[in-house]
Enzyme design. Structure first.
Site, PDB file in Angstrom:
ATOM      1  N   TYR A   1       0.836  -1.205   0.000  1.00  0.00           N
ATOM      2  CA  TYR A   1       0.000   0.000   0.000  1.00  0.00           C
ATOM      3  C   TYR A   1       0.868   1.252   0.000  1.00  0.00           C
ATOM      4  CZ  TYR A   1      -3.963   3.040   0.998  1.00  0.00           C
ATOM      5  OH  TYR A   1      -4.929   4.010   0.917  1.00  0.00           O
TER       6      TYR A   1
ATOM      7  N   PHE B   1      -7.094  19.783 -24.969  1.00  0.00           N
ATOM      8  CA  PHE B   1      -7.698  18.464 -25.184  1.00  0.00           C
ATOM      9  C   PHE B   1      -9.087  18.441 -24.544  1.00  0.00           C
ATOM     10  CE2 PHE B   1      -8.141  13.907 -24.012  1.00  0.00           C
ATOM     11  CZ  PHE B   1      -8.161  13.404 -25.285  1.00  0.00           C
ATOM     12  N   ASP B   2      -9.967  17.553 -25.026  1.00  0.00           N
ATOM     13  CA  ASP B   2     -11.369  17.606 -24.558  1.00  0.00           C
ATOM     14  C   ASP B   2     -11.523  17.416 -23.045  1.00  0.00           C
ATOM     15  OD1 ASP B   2     -10.748  14.927 -24.820  1.00  0.00           O
ATOM     16  OD2 ASP B   2     -12.610  14.348 -25.777  1.00  0.00           O
TER      17      ASP B   2
ATOM     18  N   ASP C   1       0.762  19.396 -21.011  1.00  0.00           N
ATOM     19  CA  ASP C   1      -0.113  18.229 -21.130  1.00  0.00           C
ATOM     20  C   ASP C   1       0.617  17.286 -22.084  1.00  0.00           C
ATOM     21  OD1 ASP C   1      -2.108  16.403 -21.486  1.00  0.00           O
ATOM     22  OD2 ASP C   1      -3.594  17.806 -22.269  1.00  0.00           O
TER      23      ASP C   1
ATOM     24  N   ALA D   1       0.718  13.781 -23.077  1.00  0.00           N
ATOM     25  CA  ALA D   1       0.412  12.424 -23.553  1.00  0.00           C
ATOM     26  C   ALA D   1       1.372  11.928 -24.640  1.00  0.00           C
ATOM     27  CB  ALA D   1      -1.022  12.369 -24.044  1.00  0.00           C
TER      28      ALA D   1
ATOM     29  N   LYS E   1      -0.663   6.712 -23.708  1.00  0.00           N
ATOM     30  CA  LYS E   1      -0.190   7.032 -25.050  1.00  0.00           C
ATOM     31  C   LYS E   1       1.296   6.677 -25.170  1.00  0.00           C
ATOM     32  CE  LYS E   1      -4.184   9.383 -24.971  1.00  0.00           C
ATOM     33  NZ  LYS E   1      -4.559  10.489 -24.120  1.00  0.00           N
TER      34      LYS E   1
ATOM     35  N   HIS F   1     -19.736  13.712 -26.706  1.00  0.00           N
ATOM     36  CA  HIS F   1     -19.441  12.775 -27.799  1.00  0.00           C
ATOM     37  C   HIS F   1     -19.391  11.318 -27.344  1.00  0.00           C
ATOM     38  CE1 HIS F   1     -15.605  13.817 -26.009  1.00  0.00           C
ATOM     39  NE2 HIS F   1     -15.061  12.750 -26.550  1.00  0.00           N
TER      40      HIS F   1
HETATM   41  C1  LIG Z   1      -5.564  11.264 -23.596  1.00  0.00           C
HETATM   42  C2  LIG Z   1      -5.259  12.621 -23.264  1.00  0.00           C
HETATM   43  C3  LIG Z   1      -5.658  13.187 -22.043  1.00  0.00           C
HETATM   44  C4  LIG Z   1      -6.500  12.447 -21.047  1.00  0.00           C
HETATM   45  O1  LIG Z   1      -5.921  11.272 -20.651  1.00  0.00           O
HETATM   46  P1  LIG Z   1      -6.746   9.961 -20.265  1.00  0.00           P
HETATM   47  O2  LIG Z   1      -5.683   8.998 -19.890  1.00  0.00           O
HETATM   48  O3  LIG Z   1      -7.515   9.546 -21.480  1.00  0.00           O
HETATM   49  O4  LIG Z   1      -7.636  10.302 -19.143  1.00  0.00           O
HETATM   50  C5  LIG Z   1      -5.297  14.488 -21.792  1.00  0.00           C
HETATM   51  N1  LIG Z   1      -4.605  15.207 -22.678  1.00  0.00           N
HETATM   52  C6  LIG Z   1      -4.218  14.704 -23.866  1.00  0.00           C
HETATM   53  C7  LIG Z   1      -3.436  15.541 -24.811  1.00  0.00           C
HETATM   54  C8  LIG Z   1      -4.537  13.396 -24.206  1.00  0.00           C
HETATM   55  O5  LIG Z   1      -4.169  12.916 -25.393  1.00  0.00           O
END
Ligand SMILES: *Cc1c(COP(=O)(O)O)cnc(C)c1O
Length: 458
Positions: free
Chosen positions: A72, A124-125, A215, A217, A258, A450
């Site tokens: 843990y 990003f969304d 951000d 990914a 990613k 979406h």
């Molecule tokens: C996928 C993604 C996110 C969100 O990540 P999740 O692992 O899907 O929650 C945030 N920003 C970008 C640029 C992404 O491609």
């Protein structure tokens, strides 16, 4: 003869996939309310819905999983990940989360308040969702070049400093706590941000006394594009480039699904102990104790290994060459796609492919549905449905790009699959004049609609 390119791996385990008939797909799609997220994976032959969490792990990652420490608190897997983040990305502090949006939720719980402004490059969304959910505003400062899909420009993900200056000039600066840069810029087509731009935005942020959040990914793909397109970086390793990229950032949020090639996971990394302490409270509340967050020990081990191999040149080269392979076929056939081809996906320009369909009938969604009907290929709409309604006027946000994203999972499909995808797109393209009507919305959620939207085919 020059030897052709080939993948930097061989395949050791396979997962069967099945073809279907057009008749079957018509029924399935109707039952799915014309929302591709509602399909069962077995109803899809080639699944390009997302490259998130859909990659194939290496034997090194699988073996690291067996050594996962499920304690843990204070698990060795946590320290493996901590070391990887320090060595590869350079941050002293980090918080593990279950995925990228969870990292956003925790970080924004500290940094975003009602009425705040968050400038960046095409948020990003989920990022925008977490900002708008807190009644703050995300302002897109991406360079104009990004919105002309057929213009060849090496760094279409870049932030326009003039637009940033305008945001700061027009708003109360106390309401702006950070600038967020997404690498690569997912929403505008997987387009990279140059090192020069990162440096400039970092300098600008410092001059305004705000933080720079990255951000992250697809940070490794971004580094690949810097290496192959930006002057002065050809001889640097991906890891050297990554280290410089993050030297300009105060914080990073990461969806590990990613470029770190794991099926689940995420984290926040930062330099500030003060921010770490504040975010820790939310991490414990939303995700889990500080040394596991939303992840099991085995997942942290796989992620630590994934960060290392995901920043090796061969790994990213293999990936990007496959995306280019598909993109170049489409370009050769005159099919309008976002150019240059992005890092993780090919984006079809639905405005140019289906101009006869009224915008209000969602061209990109219509094209995505046609592609599924044609060959069981699942892409995703990146257009007005994804853009959600304006939080204040509640109007649909038409006027942005109408794209269908075909995201290529890492190390998952072969170029034979890409050939099938290309021909299916060409078949739809060749009969584009017969497609005259789109879809209408029957039911939608107030935010991030979406995923669950229900549609009717007109
Ligand atoms: C996928 C993604 C996110 C969100 O990540 P999740 O692992 O899907 O929650 C945030 N920003 C970008 C640029 C992404 O491609």
């Amino acid at each position: 003869m020059e030897l052709p390119f080939a993948e930097s791996y061989r395949i050791k385990m396979i997962a069967p996939i099945k073809k279907s008939t057009r008749e079957q797909r018509e029924t399935w799609l109707k039952n799915a309310k014309y929302n591709l997220f509602n399909l069962k994976s077995e109803q899809v032959f080639i699944d390009l819905l997302t490259d998130s969490g859909t990659g194939a792990m290496s034997e090194q990652q699988w073996s690291a999983m067996m050594l996962g420490d499920e304690s843990y608190a204070g698990a060795s897997s946590y320290y493996n990940l901590k070391n990887a983040i320090k060595n590869i990305l350079g941050f002293d502090y980090f918080l593990p989360t279950h995925q990228g949006r969870a990292a956003e939720n925790v970080l924004f719980s500290v940094l975003v308040e009602d009425g705040d402004i968050v400038p960046g490059n095409s948020h990003f969304d989920t990022t925008k969702g977490h900002i708008e959910f807190r009644k703050a505003k995300a302002i897109d400062c991406t360079i104009d070049e990004a919105f002309n899909t057929e213009l060849e420009y090496p760094f279409k993900g870049n932030v326009d400093i003039k637009k940033l200056e305008k945001v700061f000039a027009e708003n109360d600066n106390k309401k702006i706590k950070f600038i967020i840069i997404t690498i690569t810029n997912n929403t505008s087509g997987g387009q990279p941000v140059s090192m020069e731009n990162l440096r400039e935005v970092s300098k600008f942020a410092k001059s305004k006394n705000v933080m720079l959040v990255i951000d992250s990914a697809r940070f490794a793909e971004n580094a690949y594009f810097i290496k192959t397109r930006e002057k002065g970086y050809a001889n640097k390793t991906i890891k050297e480039i990554v280290a410089e990229m993050y030297s300009y950032a105060d914080v990073m949020t990461m969806s590990s699904k990613k470029d770190a090639i794991v099926n689940m996971g995420g984290f926040i990394a930062m330099n500030s102990k003060e921010l770490f302490d504040k975010a820790s409270v939310f991490n414990i509340m939303f995700e889990g104790f500080l040394t596991y967050g939303g992840m099991s020990g085995r997942d942290m081990n796989a992620l630590a290994q994934g960060l290392d191999e995901g920043t090796e040149f061969e790994t990213i080269e293999t990936r990007i060459k496959q995306v280019e392979y598909l993109g170049n076929k489409l370009i050769d056939w005159g099919i309008p796609i976002q150019r240059p081809v992005g890092g993780h996906a090919v984006f079809l320009d639905a405005d140019k492919i289906l101009p006869n369909i009224p915008k209000e009938e969602f061209r990109a969604q219509t094209l995505a549905l046609e592609l599924y009907l044609e060959a069981g290929i699942r892409g995703v709409e990146i257009g007005a449905i994804l853009a959600d309604r304006d939080p204040i006027t509640r109007e649909n946000r038409f006027g942005g790009l109408e794209l269908v994203r075909l995201a290529i999972p890492r190390r998952t499909y072969t170029n034979n699959h890409m050939d099938v995808v290309a021909v299916a797109i060409k078949n739809v393209f060749d009969r584009r004049h017969e497609i005259k009507r789109g879809v209408e919305i029957l039911k939608e959620a107030p935010i991030m609609r979406h995923f669950t939207v229900e549609l009717n085919k007109l």
